[in-house]
Design an enzyme around this catalytic site. Structure first.
Site, short mmCIF file in Angstrom:
data_model
loop_
_atom_site.label_atom_id
_atom_site.label_comp_id
_atom_site.label_asym_id
_atom_site.label_seq_id
_atom_site.Cartn_x
_atom_site.Cartn_y
_atom_site.Cartn_z
N HIS A 1 0.82 -1.22 0.00
CA HIS A 1 0.00 0.00 0.00
C HIS A 1 0.86 1.27 0.00
O HIS A 1 0.35 2.35 -0.32
CB HIS A 1 -0.97 -0.01 1.19
CG HIS A 1 -0.34 0.25 2.53
ND1 HIS A 1 -0.06 -0.75 3.44
CD2 HIS A 1 0.05 1.39 3.14
CE1 HIS A 1 0.48 -0.24 4.53
NE2 HIS A 1 0.55 1.07 4.37
N ASP B 1 0.09 -7.65 1.38
CA ASP B 1 0.45 -6.23 1.50
C ASP B 1 1.97 -6.05 1.57
O ASP B 1 2.48 -5.29 2.39
CB ASP B 1 -0.22 -5.60 2.72
CG ASP B 1 -0.13 -4.07 2.70
OD1 ASP B 1 0.19 -3.51 1.62
OD2 ASP B 1 -0.35 -3.44 3.75
N SER C 1 4.89 2.83 7.80
CA SER C 1 4.54 1.63 7.04
C SER C 1 5.70 1.18 6.17
O SER C 1 6.31 1.98 5.46
CB SER C 1 3.32 1.89 6.16
OG SER C 1 2.15 2.02 6.93
#
Length: 493
Positions: A138, A168, A249
Site C-alpha cells: 500500500h 500487503d 509503514s
C-alpha cells in the site's frame, strides 16, 4: 621516616630563621607543626588522586550504561531502513467556463486536460547488498515514480520488482554504486509476549527533513492477530505498543539483536495517530513472499488439485469431526498429486505443515506460499482417525482457462514487465467466435483491470472472476502496444 622529616625541617629552619633567632623550645614546636602539615598535605593529595580515579570510573560506568542493548540494536539495524517517497500523476479535465457553477450539472464542452501530482511517504528495508528493498504494497500502490533515500541522504529512483496485494508486501530495486548494509532476518515464529520490540521508520519524514530514521520502543504485545483494514484481511500479525505513525509503514520491527522480526504495517486508532496498538507482518512470512516475488515477480500458488470449503458445525457432525475447525475437501481433481497421495472427498484438513487451519482463507494463505519441489504435510481427519499425508509440489499455476469466456490467460513473468506498462495477465488464447474475440481482444494483450478492480497477478485475476455473479455486466480493460483499451458491457455467462 623521622630522619627524612628532620633533614627537611632543618632545611626549612635554615631558610626561615636566617634573620630570626629561634630558641630550642620554639624549634621543637615548629618541627612538630611542620611534620603535621606535611602529613596532612600528603593525605589530601592521596584522597584527591583516589577521587579523580573514582570519578573517571563513574563516568565510564555511565557511558557503559547508556550504550545498552537497545542502542546497539538501533545502530545495527537503522542503516538498513530507508525513506520511500512516491509520486502519482493524475489526469483530469477542467472546463474553463463556469467551472464552479455549471460543471456539477452539465457535461460542458471544451474540456482542458490537466495533471496533478499526489505524493506519499513510507519506509522500506534493505534486504540485499545489491539493492533489493522490502516495503508494504500500500506504500507504493498506484505510484508512477518511487524514490528511495538512504540513511546517508543518497537518493535513487526505484523500480517495482513485484508486489502482493493479499499479504500487503512489495519488493523494490535500486542500483547503488557500492554494496549496501542489509537487514538480518530474525525468527518471528518463537516471539515471547513482553520482549522488547523496536520500530524503525520514517514517520512525517518530509516535515523532519532528515534522512535518518526515527526509533520508538515497546514490547511484543501479542502474536497471531487478525485485522480487517479497508479491503484487506491481515492474518498472523505481531501486535506491539511501539509507536507506529503515518510514514512508518514498510519500516522495520526489530528485536534486541537488531534482527528483523516484522514489517510495520498498520495501526488501530480512533484518531489517526498512534494509540499504542500497532501491527507488523511477521518476518517469516515476509521472507517467503520476498523470495517468490524476486523469482517470479508475483506470488504464483502451487497446483494442488483440491477444492475445499469451511467446516460448519453441521458438516462437522456429519463427518464425525470433534471440532468445527479445519476445511472440508469437496473435490479432488483426477490424476492430481493429492489424488495419488490418497486424499479423498469428505476428508477434513486440520493442519498444514504443522500450522492449524481454521478456515478456507487460512488454507489458501498457507498453501499459496509453497513453492515448486517443496513438501506439504496435510493432517487429515477421516472416519474418526487423524492421519498425515505428504505430497511434493510439482508445478505452479501459471495458466488459467475460463471455458465460459473461451479465454486462456497466463501469469506475467518478470521479463514481460519490460514489454508492458501495467501489471496483469497476458492473453494466451481467445477462441474464434467468442464475444471477446468479436470485440477485439487478441493474443498477447494484457488484461490489467476487470470492472473497477485492478488485476496485478493471475491469482488475483482468478479470484476476481470467481466472484463475478452470473449475468453481471462488467468492463474489461487491456493494454496493447502500450496503449489502453476497454471492452464494455460484457455479461457473465
Amino acid at each position: 621516616m623521622d630522619f627524612v622529616f628532620l633533614y627537611a625541617f632543618r632545611t626549612f629552619r635554615t631558610i626561615y630563621c636566617a634573620c630570626t633567632v629561634c630558641p630550642p623550645a620554639l624549634e621543637k614546636v615548629m618541627f612538630h607543626q611542620f611534620r603535621y602539615t606535611v602529613y596532612t598535605l600528603s593525605l589530601f593529595l592521596c584522597l584527591a588522586v583516589i577521587c579523580v580515579g573514582k570519578n573517571a570510573d563513574v563516568q565510564q560506568g555511565l557511558l557503559g550504561s547508556r550504550r545498552n542493548a537497545i542502542v546497539n540494536a538501533v545502530e545495527f539495524a537503522s542503516l538498513a531502513v530507508v525513506n520511500i517517497s512516491t509520486t502519482q500523476i493524475q489526469e483530469y479535465a477542467v472546463n474553463p467556463f463556469f467551472q464552479d457553477l455549471w460543471s456539477p450539472f452539465f457535461d460542458m464542452p471544451f474540456q482542458i486536460p490537466q495533471k496533478r501530482e499526489l505524493h506519499g511517504l513510507g519506509s522500506g528495508i534493505i534486504i540485499s547488498e545489491d539493492g533489493y528493498i522490502l516495503t508494504n504494497q500500500h506504500v507504493i500502490e498506484d505510484a508512477d515514480f518511487v524514490e528511495i533515500i538512504l540513511f546517508d541522504g543518497q537518493e535513487f529512483e526505484a523500480q517495482v520488482v513485484g508486489l502482493d496485494q493479499l499479504s500487503d508486501l512489495a519488493v523494490l530495486k535500486i542500483e547503488p554504486p557500492s554494496q549496501l548494509l542489509e537487514i538480518q532476518f530474525g525468527d518471528s515464529s518463537n516471539l515471547m509476549i513482553g520482549e522488547w520490540a523496536i520500530a524503525i521508520g520514517h514517520p512525517f519524514a518530509s516535515a523532519v527533513g532528515n534522512p535518518k530514521p526515527t526509533v520508538t520502543i515497546g514490547v511484543v504485545s501479542a502474536t497471531n492477530r487478525t485485522l480487517k483494514a479497508e479491503n484487506r484481511l491481515y492474518r498472523h500479525l505481531i501486535q506491539t505498543d511501539a509507536s507506529i505513525n503515518p510514514g512508518n509503514s514498510g519500516g522495520a520491527l526489530v528485536n534486541l539483536h537488531g534482527q528483523l522480526i516484522g514489517v510495520n504495517t498498520a495501526i488501530y486508532s480512533t484518531s489517526g495517530g498512534s494509540q499504542g496498538i500497532g501491527f507488523a507482518i511477521p518476518a517469516d512470512i515476509a521472507q517467503k513472499v520476498v523470495g517468490r516475488i524476486i523469482e517470479h515477480g508475483a506470488i504464483i500458488p502451487p497446483v494442488i488439485g483440491l477444492k475445499v470449503q469451511n467446516l460448519t458445525q453441521d458438516l462437522a457432525e456429519a463427518v464425525n469431526s470433534p471440532e468445527a475447525t479445519g476445511v472440508l475437501v469437496t473435490q479432488v481433481e483426477d490424476g492430481s498429486i493429492v489424488a495419488l497421495s490418497g486424499i479423498k472427498r469428505g476428508d477434513v484438513i486440520t493442519k498444514i505443515n504443522g500450522q492449524t487451519v481454521m478456515d478456507q482463507d487460512e488454507y489458501h494463505s498457507i498453501t499459496r506460499l509453497i513453492g515448486e519441489n517443496e513438501d506439504i504435510i496435510f493432517q487429515v481427519f477421516r472416519a474418526g482417525i487423524q492421519q498425515q499425508i505428504k505430497i511434493t509440489i510439482k508445478e505452479l499455476q501459471r495458466n488459467y482457462e475460463i471455458d465460459s469466456w473461451k479465454l486462456k490467460v497466463r501469469q506475467q513473468s518478470r521479463k514481460d514487465l519490460n514489454n508492458y506498462s501495467h501489471r496483469g495477465v497476458i492473453v494466451s488464447r481467445v477462441r474464434g467466435g467468442s464475444e471477446l474475440a468479436r470485440k477485439g481482444l487478441r493474443r498477447g494483450d494484457l488484461i490489467y483491470k476487470l470492472g473497477n478492480v485492478v488485476v496485478d497477478s493471475l491469482e488475483n485475476f482468478k479470484r476476481i472472476v470467481i466472484r463475478l455473479r452470473r449475468n453481471q455486466r462488467f468492463s474489461l480493460f487491456f493494454e496493447r502496444d502500450r496503449e489502453e483499451w476497454a471492452i464494455r458491457n460484457l455479461v457473465v455467462q
